[in-house]
Design a protein around this motif. Structure first.
Motif, PDB file in Angstrom:
ATOM      1  N   GLU A  55      38.374  37.880  43.382  1.00 41.73           N
ATOM      2  CA  GLU A  55      38.072  37.748  41.949  1.00 41.73           C
ATOM      3  C   GLU A  55      39.302  37.288  41.184  1.00 41.73           C
ATOM      4  O   GLU A  55      39.227  36.403  40.343  1.00 41.73           O
ATOM      5  CB  GLU A  55      37.555  39.072  41.382  1.00 41.73           C
ATOM      6  CG  GLU A  55      36.190  39.453  41.905  1.00 41.73           C
ATOM      7  CD  GLU A  55      35.753  40.827  41.436  1.00 41.73           C
ATOM      8  OE1 GLU A  55      36.432  41.439  40.585  1.00 41.73           O
ATOM      9  OE2 GLU A  55      34.713  41.292  41.938  1.00 41.73           O
ATOM     10  N   ARG A  59      39.701  33.595  39.270  1.00 35.44           N
ATOM     11  CA  ARG A  59      40.013  33.485  37.835  1.00 35.44           C
ATOM     12  C   ARG A  59      41.302  32.701  37.603  1.00 35.44           C
ATOM     13  O   ARG A  59      41.369  31.814  36.749  1.00 35.44           O
ATOM     14  CB  ARG A  59      40.116  34.869  37.194  1.00 35.44           C
ATOM     15  CG  ARG A  59      38.782  35.507  36.892  1.00 35.44           C
ATOM     16  CD  ARG A  59      38.930  36.737  36.003  1.00 35.44           C
ATOM     17  NE  ARG A  59      39.940  37.689  36.458  1.00 35.44           N
ATOM     18  CZ  ARG A  59      39.721  38.668  37.324  1.00 35.44           C
ATOM     19  NH1 ARG A  59      38.519  38.848  37.828  1.00 35.44           N
ATOM     20  NH2 ARG A  59      40.702  39.481  37.687  1.00 35.44           N
ATOM     21  N   THR A  89      31.202  35.417  43.085  1.00 38.86           N
ATOM     22  CA  THR A  89      32.544  35.647  42.550  1.00 38.86           C
ATOM     23  C   THR A  89      33.026  34.403  41.810  1.00 38.86           C
ATOM     24  O   THR A  89      33.583  34.497  40.710  1.00 38.86           O
ATOM     25  CB  THR A  89      33.527  36.009  43.684  1.00 38.86           C
ATOM     26  OG1 THR A  89      33.028  37.156  44.375  1.00 38.86           O
ATOM     27  CG2 THR A  89      34.910  36.282  43.163  1.00 38.86           C
ATOM     28  N   ALA A  93      33.869  33.944  37.718  1.00 40.05           N
ATOM     29  CA  ALA A  93      35.158  33.424  37.254  1.00 40.05           C
ATOM     30  C   ALA A  93      34.958  32.180  36.385  1.00 40.05           C
ATOM     31  O   ALA A  93      35.599  32.037  35.338  1.00 40.05           O
ATOM     32  CB  ALA A  93      36.046  33.084  38.447  1.00 40.05           C
TER      33      ALA A  93
END
Length: 158
Positions: A55, A59, A89, A93
């Protein structure tokens, strides 16, 4: 036990250089000839301590791709998939990073940077610009809309 520690230490050395996804870390440890069960143990420990975190990697990667590189959502999504980030995931993001971003302004900025503020000289240059923008991960509708608004740009026949 010594091998597990070696796989773990190798993973820490890899992560000290840059963030890696779980899949990238596994692949690099396999390339260093660590046995799969030792890699599994090292990865499990790294996940437990959050040294590995898909994660966080997703991001950070999406933020950099948007703000520094000016990439579009589709390209970032494809690159996250290539990094082995799970689809859900990556989607989370992308939603967080691209949430309030206006794709039209990103395309306009990319066009301005590519053409240095001038209009395309001919259809061939417009076609190359279209292909460039598509490779950057922008939607065809937004690219066509932007090209139509350029001086002398019909955006047709690309």
């Amino acid at each position: 036990m010594a091998d597990r520690r070696t796989a773990y230490l190798d993973a820490l050395h890899l992560l000290a250089r840059r963030e890696l996804s779980v899949a990238e870390c596994r692949a690099r440890l396999l390339a260093k000839d660590h046995p799969p069960e030792e890699i599994d143990a090292a990865v499990a420990h790294l996940l437990e301590t959050r040294a590995l975190d898909d994660e966080r990697v997703a991001r950070a990667f999406a933020r950099t791709a948007l703000t520094v590189k000016g990439r579009g959502r589709l390209r970032v999504q494809r690159e996250l998939q290539e990094k082995g980030i799970p689809r859900d995931t990556a989607a989370a993001a992308l939603a967080e990073v691209f949430g309030d971003t206006d794709e039209r302004s990103l395309v306009a900025k990319a066009v301005k940077k590519r053409l240095h503020g001038r209009a395309p000289r001919d259809r061939a240059e417009s076609a190359r610009l279209y292909q460039y923008l598509m490779r950057q991960g922008f939607t065809s509708a937004t690219v066509m809309e932007t090209l139509r608004k350029l001086p002398g740009g019909s955006g047709e026949d690309l």
